[in-house]
Each structure stands twice: as structure tokens, then as C-alpha cells.
Design a protein around this motif. Sequence first.
Motif, mmCIF file in Angstrom:
data_model
loop_
_atom_site.group_PDB
_atom_site.id
_atom_site.type_symbol
_atom_site.label_atom_id
_atom_site.label_comp_id
_atom_site.label_asym_id
_atom_site.label_seq_id
_atom_site.Cartn_x
_atom_site.Cartn_y
_atom_site.Cartn_z
ATOM 1 N N THR A 178 0.818 -1.212 0.000
ATOM 2 C CA THR A 178 0.000 0.000 0.000
ATOM 3 C C THR A 178 0.853 1.264 0.000
ATOM 4 O OG1 THR A 178 -0.143 0.246 2.412
ATOM 5 C CG2 THR A 178 -1.706 -1.261 1.364
ATOM 6 N N LEU A 179 2.158 1.125 -0.131
ATOM 7 C CA LEU A 179 3.053 2.277 -0.024
ATOM 8 C C LEU A 179 2.725 3.334 -1.072
ATOM 9 C CD1 LEU A 179 5.563 3.156 1.634
ATOM 10 C CD2 LEU A 179 6.953 2.249 -0.217
ATOM 11 N N SER A 180 2.610 4.571 -0.637
ATOM 12 C CA SER A 180 2.349 5.706 -1.521
ATOM 13 C C SER A 180 3.490 6.697 -1.353
ATOM 14 C CB SER A 180 1.015 6.361 -1.164
ATOM 15 O OG SER A 180 0.743 7.441 -2.014
ATOM 16 N N LEU A 181 4.176 7.029 -2.446
ATOM 17 C CA LEU A 181 5.406 7.804 -2.368
ATOM 18 C C LEU A 181 5.161 9.297 -2.469
ATOM 19 C CD1 LEU A 181 7.753 5.668 -4.642
ATOM 20 C CD2 LEU A 181 7.441 5.532 -2.162
ATOM 21 N N HIS A 182 6.062 10.054 -1.843
ATOM 22 C CA HIS A 182 6.052 11.507 -1.933
ATOM 23 C C HIS A 182 7.475 12.014 -1.774
ATOM 24 C CE1 HIS A 182 5.223 15.692 -1.423
ATOM 25 N NE2 HIS A 182 5.653 15.699 -0.173
ATOM 26 N N ALA A 183 7.876 12.961 -2.610
ATOM 27 C CA ALA A 183 9.212 13.549 -2.503
ATOM 28 C C ALA A 183 9.223 14.549 -1.352
ATOM 29 C CB ALA A 183 9.587 14.238 -3.812
ATOM 30 N N SER A 184 9.740 14.127 -0.205
ATOM 31 C CA SER A 184 9.722 14.986 0.976
ATOM 32 C C SER A 184 10.807 16.056 0.934
ATOM 33 C CB SER A 184 9.878 14.135 2.246
ATOM 34 O OG SER A 184 11.054 13.349 2.192
#
Length: 309
Positions: free
Chosen positions: A129-135
Motif C-alpha cells: 500500500t506504499l504511496s510515495l512523496h518527494a519529501s
Amino acid sequence: MRLRTDDATRVESTWKQYVPSAVLHDVDRQRFFFDWHSADLTGASVVRYDLAAEVRSTVQPENQFLVCRIEGPAVRIRSDRADLDASRPWISDGARVHSHWERGARVSAVVFEPTSLQRLARTISGDDTLSLHASDLSPRSASLAAAWDRMFTYLERSLAELDDHDELLRAELDRHAAAATLATFSIAGAPRRQRSAQTSPAPVTVRRALEFIAENAHRPITVDDVATAVHISTRGLQYAFRRALDTTPAERLRQARLDGAHRELRSGAPSTVSAVARRWGFSHPSRFATAYRESFGMLPSQTVAMHGR
């Protein structure tokens, strides 16, 4: 694709095929020259171009991860919040990035579809379920930035030798580009609420449903739409989620929308909390604030304050 031209209009229209938000400002048409190369992988596009002119540009990727490196004299790059190091590549999945160069520059970029990066990140982490975001838009270190540059050079040279039948090699290059990008940048998965441990891999139907939710949570989809997309009845989907993940499709859709709102609030893009909430399907500000705090441990307004809007 190869394009050489001195027509600035063609440059912008070409770049918009890859990053629709791209805009060129204040182009010096007297000195303008453009030399463009691009190629497609299975889940990404690779672009390199030389642009001779004084140029100001802006990009704000939507439903994409854009990794870019701009080389040239007097290049300046900044986001809406801070200046970026022009000697290193940068990444954005929604934050606006502004560039300015005076005498010309070479731009190297990889434009990823989110599922390409997410698929590899989920395989590595074991979290379906991992949802990525460029932090962070900047690379983690100078050495990793240099490694990404070497990867791009290898990618470009390898693609030049492929033909239309080399699909397996193209897929391996796609994976290599995604792995290098995940290693170079802080692309953390959004925090999740605690759930019961999953003791076996989720069924294919559940995994596909989770991918559909992740890719379409910003749209007005329902659980019935999710079930239709993966060719199962709504009741069957609910049973599969409960058995595999000890949750429901509605709860996962709601969490995906909270994650989307969280990413947008962290991005620093000008907006209000209530507008962000509405964009992600939350019509009641107080209910949104409560759900947001349960998921991320703070109120939406605190996220905004932390990221300088």
C-alpha cells in the motif's frame, strides 16, 4: 525522438508532452537554438536537450515524479520555498520549480509515472500500500547526486543502442533508473495508521485494487468503481480486503485521500486548508481535521506552519 529548431513555440509544446505544466518565460529569441533527444522506457521517459538562449521556466509536475539536472553558466534554480543547488539534480512530484539561465544550458531529465517508482518501492519494502512523496527536492548527498548523474549517462548511452524489439532491456533500464532515484532522493512513504500484520502476500485482486485507489484517489471514485476496475463484485472486494488486510476498501480510499491532502499541504503550494480538503473529497473541515490528526499526529494547519506557507 530528435528535434532541432530555433522556434521557441515548438520547444514549449514538445516539453509539455512530458511535463504538461512546463512554461518558458522571457525567452531571448534572437539567440535561440534547441536540440532535443528523448526516449521512452516502460514507466518513464528520458529527456536531454540543449537550449541556447536566456530562459526562465517553471514546472509543477502533476501525477509525475520529475528528476532534472540543469548544467550551464549562471544557472539558478529555486522552489517556492528555497534555492536549489544548481550543481545537483532535483526532484518534484508537485512542488513548483523555477529555473533561469542566461547563455544556455543542458537539461537532463527522467519523468516517472508514479506507479513505476511505487512498484519498485513496494517490492523493496514489502508494503503493497506504499504511496510515495518527494519529501525533499534535493538529493540526500553529493555522492548520491553524482551517482544519479552517472546513471543518467549510462541510461542515455544504453537507450541509443536499443531498437523497438528490446523490451526486456528497456524494462531493466526502467528498473535501474527507478532504483537509482529511490536511493538518491528522500521519497518516503506516507505514514499509515497501525493495522494488523499481514501474514501472507495480498491476493492479486487486492493489490490491483490498491493500485487503482492510489492512482485515482484524487478523482470522485467510489468503492463500486474500484470493484469494477478489478473485475469483482463490491461484496467480494470487501471480503478480500477484510481477509487480506483486516480493513475495508472504503477505509483505504479514505486514507489515500488523506495522504494526498497531506502531500499537498506539505508541498507549500499556495492554497487554503479548506480548499485542499475539498479537492480531496472532504466537505466538512472539522471532520477532515479530526481524521488528519488521527493519521498524521497533527492538525492540517500545523503541517502548513511547518512547511512555511
